[in-house]
Design an enzyme around this catalytic site. Structure first.
Site, mmCIF file in Angstrom:
data_model
loop_
_atom_site.group_PDB
_atom_site.id
_atom_site.type_symbol
_atom_site.label_atom_id
_atom_site.label_comp_id
_atom_site.label_asym_id
_atom_site.label_seq_id
_atom_site.Cartn_x
_atom_site.Cartn_y
_atom_site.Cartn_z
ATOM 1 C CB SER A 187 -0.940 0.030 1.285
ATOM 2 O OG SER A 187 -1.306 1.247 1.355
ATOM 3 C CE1 TYR A 216 -4.628 -2.095 4.991
ATOM 4 C CE2 TYR A 216 -3.630 -0.156 4.649
ATOM 5 C CZ TYR A 216 -4.225 -0.995 4.205
ATOM 6 O OH TYR A 216 -4.321 -1.176 2.904
#
Length: 284
Positions: A176, A189
């Site tokens: 990401s 995360y």
């Protein structure tokens, strides 16, 4: 495809349901032209029922691959994706279960090989996120859930898949943009996404002599059920506006990167990350 920022309504249960999103995300562009780049391949995609996973699955099917999808519990989305794959003339195997469970992972890989005959491409894509404003609000339970889903699951699937992967086969991990820039409300995360990037690089060099390539894709803000089921209404409204293109992307704009990394077009690429993020400038 419209580039206008249209915002689906918030959903109250993670990982969200694509069938309930309005507007629906675009999973493949109407003008996408296949070239048989994955003809005869078998691909496994975790989190393949919706969002980026669905986009990858449909692109792979159009390029000639049979596809196995591992998903948690979203039967409606999984069934819809299966129909999309079968409409491309390819086989689709649905496997429901939790990627945190190592025995499930091992059984899933064996089922895929038994039912579809082999395994050539592993796409580790399943993920969870739980936005928190304060580090103290991240409980031990949340921390374990995030890491076991987002990175432990990748290790487990890679380990199981390597029993069946051969020269020319590939592993593709979804990292990401949050691994490369600050994400103050997604500390756990983004930490797992940083781990995925390092995992990708190290596994790539580890497997280079076996001629199994390992790469990753680092999406920026992309419209998926995970977004509308985890962020508040204000964040959803502003989602993607921080990018150079001032909009969120569609899964259809990410899928071709996974095709490239799974195909022979990227035969001299391993240990790398493709950034599909609408113009966010990142290092690495």
């Amino acid at each position: 495809m419209s580039t206008q920022q249209e915002t689906p309504e918030k959903q109250d249960h993670q990982p969200g349901v694509e069938a309930e999103m309005d507007p629906r995300p675009e999973y493949i562009k109407a003008n996408y032209k296949a070239a048989g780049k994955l003809e005869g391949k078998v691909a496994l995609i975790t989190g393949g029922d919706s969002g980026i996973g669905r986009a990858v699955a449909v692109h792979y099917a159009r390029e000639g691959a049979d596809v196995a999808i591992v998903y948690l519990e979203e039967d409606e989305d999984a069934t819809e994706t299966q129909k999309l794959i079968e409409a491309e003339g390819r086989k689709c195997l649905l496997i429901r279960g939790d990627v945190k469970d190592r025995q499930f992972v091992n059984n899933a890989v064996e089922q895929i090989v038994n039912d579809l005959g082999k395994l050539n491409v592993l796409v580790n894509n399943a993920a969870v996120q739980f936005p928190k404003q304060d580090l103290k609000d991240i409980t031990e339970e949340q921390l374990e859930d995030t890491f076991k889903t987002n990175i432990f699951g990748y290790f487990h699937f890679a380990t199981a898949a390597l029993e069946h992967l051969h020269e020319g086969d590939t592993i593709i991990n979804t990292t990401s943009v949050t691994a490369y820039r600050s994400s103050p409300n997604l500390i756990d995360y983004s930490s797992t996404k940083g781990a995925i990037t390092a995992f990708t690089r190290s596994l790539a060099t580890n497997l280079a002599k076996k001629k199994i390539r390992v790469n990753a894709v680092a999406p920026g803000p992309i419209w998926t059920p995970l977004i509308v089921s985890t962020f508040d209404e204000e964040k959803i409204k502003e989602f993607g506006k921080e990018t150079g293109m001032e909009r969120a992307g569609q899964p259809s704009e990410v899928g071709p990167a996974y095709v490239f990394l799974a195909s022979d077009d990227s035969s001299y690429i391993t240990g790398q990350v493709i950034h599909v993020n609408g113009g966010e400038v990142v290092n690495g």
